[in-house]
Motif scaffolding. Sequence first.
Motif, PDB file in Angstrom:
ATOM      1  N   UNK A   1      17.651 -18.488  14.470  1.00  0.00           N
ATOM      2  CA  UNK A   1      18.695 -19.213  13.746  1.00  0.00           C
ATOM      3  C   UNK A   1      19.859 -19.585  14.662  1.00  0.00           C
ATOM      4  N   UNK A   2      20.095 -18.765  15.697  1.00  0.00           N
ATOM      5  CA  UNK A   2      21.115 -19.104  16.682  1.00  0.00           C
ATOM      6  C   UNK A   2      20.734 -20.368  17.451  1.00  0.00           C
ATOM      7  N   UNK A   3      19.452 -20.459  17.812  1.00  0.00           N
ATOM      8  CA  UNK A   3      18.977 -21.661  18.510  1.00  0.00           C
ATOM      9  C   UNK A   3      19.115 -22.893  17.617  1.00  0.00           C
ATOM     10  N   UNK A   4      18.736 -22.748  16.359  1.00  0.00           N
ATOM     11  CA  UNK A   4      18.823 -23.876  15.434  1.00  0.00           C
ATOM     12  C   UNK A   4      20.276 -24.301  15.239  1.00  0.00           C
ATOM     13  N   UNK A   5      21.181 -23.322  15.200  1.00  0.00           N
ATOM     14  CA  UNK A   5      22.598 -23.655  15.013  1.00  0.00           C
ATOM     15  C   UNK A   5      23.139 -24.457  16.188  1.00  0.00           C
ATOM     16  N   UNK A   6      22.570 -24.258  17.393  1.00  0.00           N
ATOM     17  CA  UNK A   6      23.003 -25.058  18.546  1.00  0.00           C
ATOM     18  C   UNK A   6      22.680 -26.541  18.317  1.00  0.00           C
ATOM     19  N   UNK A   7      21.524 -26.817  17.752  1.00  0.00           N
ATOM     20  CA  UNK A   7      21.154 -28.204  17.459  1.00  0.00           C
ATOM     21  C   UNK A   7      21.967 -28.753  16.294  1.00  0.00           C
ATOM     22  N   UNK A   8      22.226 -27.902  15.301  1.00  0.00           N
ATOM     23  CA  UNK A   8      23.018 -28.358  14.166  1.00  0.00           C
ATOM     24  C   UNK A   8      24.463 -28.649  14.556  1.00  0.00           C
ATOM     25  N   UNK A   9      24.978 -27.952  15.539  1.00  0.00           N
ATOM     26  CA  UNK A   9      26.347 -28.158  15.974  1.00  0.00           C
ATOM     27  C   UNK A   9      26.535 -29.329  16.907  1.00  0.00           C
ATOM     28  N   UNK A  10      25.434 -29.954  17.332  1.00  0.00           N
ATOM     29  CA  UNK A  10      25.522 -31.107  18.223  1.00  0.00           C
ATOM     30  C   UNK A  10      25.544 -32.380  17.400  1.00  0.00           C
ATOM     31  N   UNK A  11      26.399 -33.335  17.810  1.00  0.00           N
ATOM     32  CA  UNK A  11      26.461 -34.609  17.085  1.00  0.00           C
ATOM     33  C   UNK A  11      25.277 -35.505  17.394  1.00  0.00           C
TER      34      UNK A  11
END
Length: 353
Positions: free
Chosen positions: A38-48
């Motif tokens: 979920x930490x990895x996924x949050x990195x993609x979610x936080x990118x515009x």
Amino acid sequence: MALALPFLMILLFGYALTLDIDRIPTVVYDADQSPASRELISRFQGSRYFQILGFTTDYGMIEKKIDRDECILGLVIPKDYSRDLFLGHMPQIQLLFDGSDSNTASIALGYANGIVQPLALEIRTQAQTRVGGAAASAAPVNPRLRVWYNSQLKSKNYIVPGLIALILMIIGALLTSLTLAREWEMGTMEQLLSTPLRPAEVALGKMSAYFVLGVIDMLLTIVVGVGIFNVPQHGSYVFLMATGCLFLVGALLWGILISALTRSQLVAYQLAMVTSFLPAFLLSGFVFAIENMPLPVQGVTSLFPTRYFVTILKGIFLRGVGMHVLYFQVGLLAIYAIVIFLIVIKKLKQKVA
């Protein structure tokens, strides 16, 4: 047409023609379902640059969504992702890209690497700390990146200035070629050439009215570009108008030459589009970098004045440079206008004879 068409063109191209790639549609298959994944996924979610459309529990669903053109990227996190992290191994993830659009896929790959590589470095240093007890080491190179002239990397900042050259070339060539070709068809041009007026005076007189319209079009496109699209203008407006008028003279004279060669509105329209729109759009560096073209094509681009005016516009708008840098391009525009003017005079003399 002379006043409304440029306004519509710059609005249409300015809004529709963009090379910015962001909010890349992404589907996630998380087989691990752990805090680490979920930490990895949050990195993609936080990118515009990425837009998570949803999650799937079926690996084959990613392929189906890519086939249906519903996503460009599939992020696959294997089941043993968190376990490999805990054991100090380098875990693997899979990124599936839709390569049917190679340009978009390569840019998306670069964005994804910008997220994954820093995370991989963090994982490596954390594993070294856990296993050996050493302090986490910093990256061997700490780059400080700075982009000049277009710091936000917005494509409209270099597309809109190029649109000014494209519009002026199309309008300049079409206006004079169509209207004068109609005069050739009606026979009024021959009557005018039979008067004591010299061919040079006829050409300049016919060009003057359209020159005024072209200057109005140029002012209109500059106002729209700076006022509506917020394109930065760091250079001199005087130098911008002077070079624009020089380019406009060459475009108008080219239209007069087309009308003298064809003497038919239909042929003049087709020839004007082929010799003005296509080179201005494809061979000027307006969208496609000339440096990436094959060498023979690069040589062909040097024959079209739009290439030099696009360079001038980008230099004025984005870099804020003037004559001391762009003298070569300005000189070539002047040579082009003079050469076309001499050819027009010669052609009109032949028509008189």
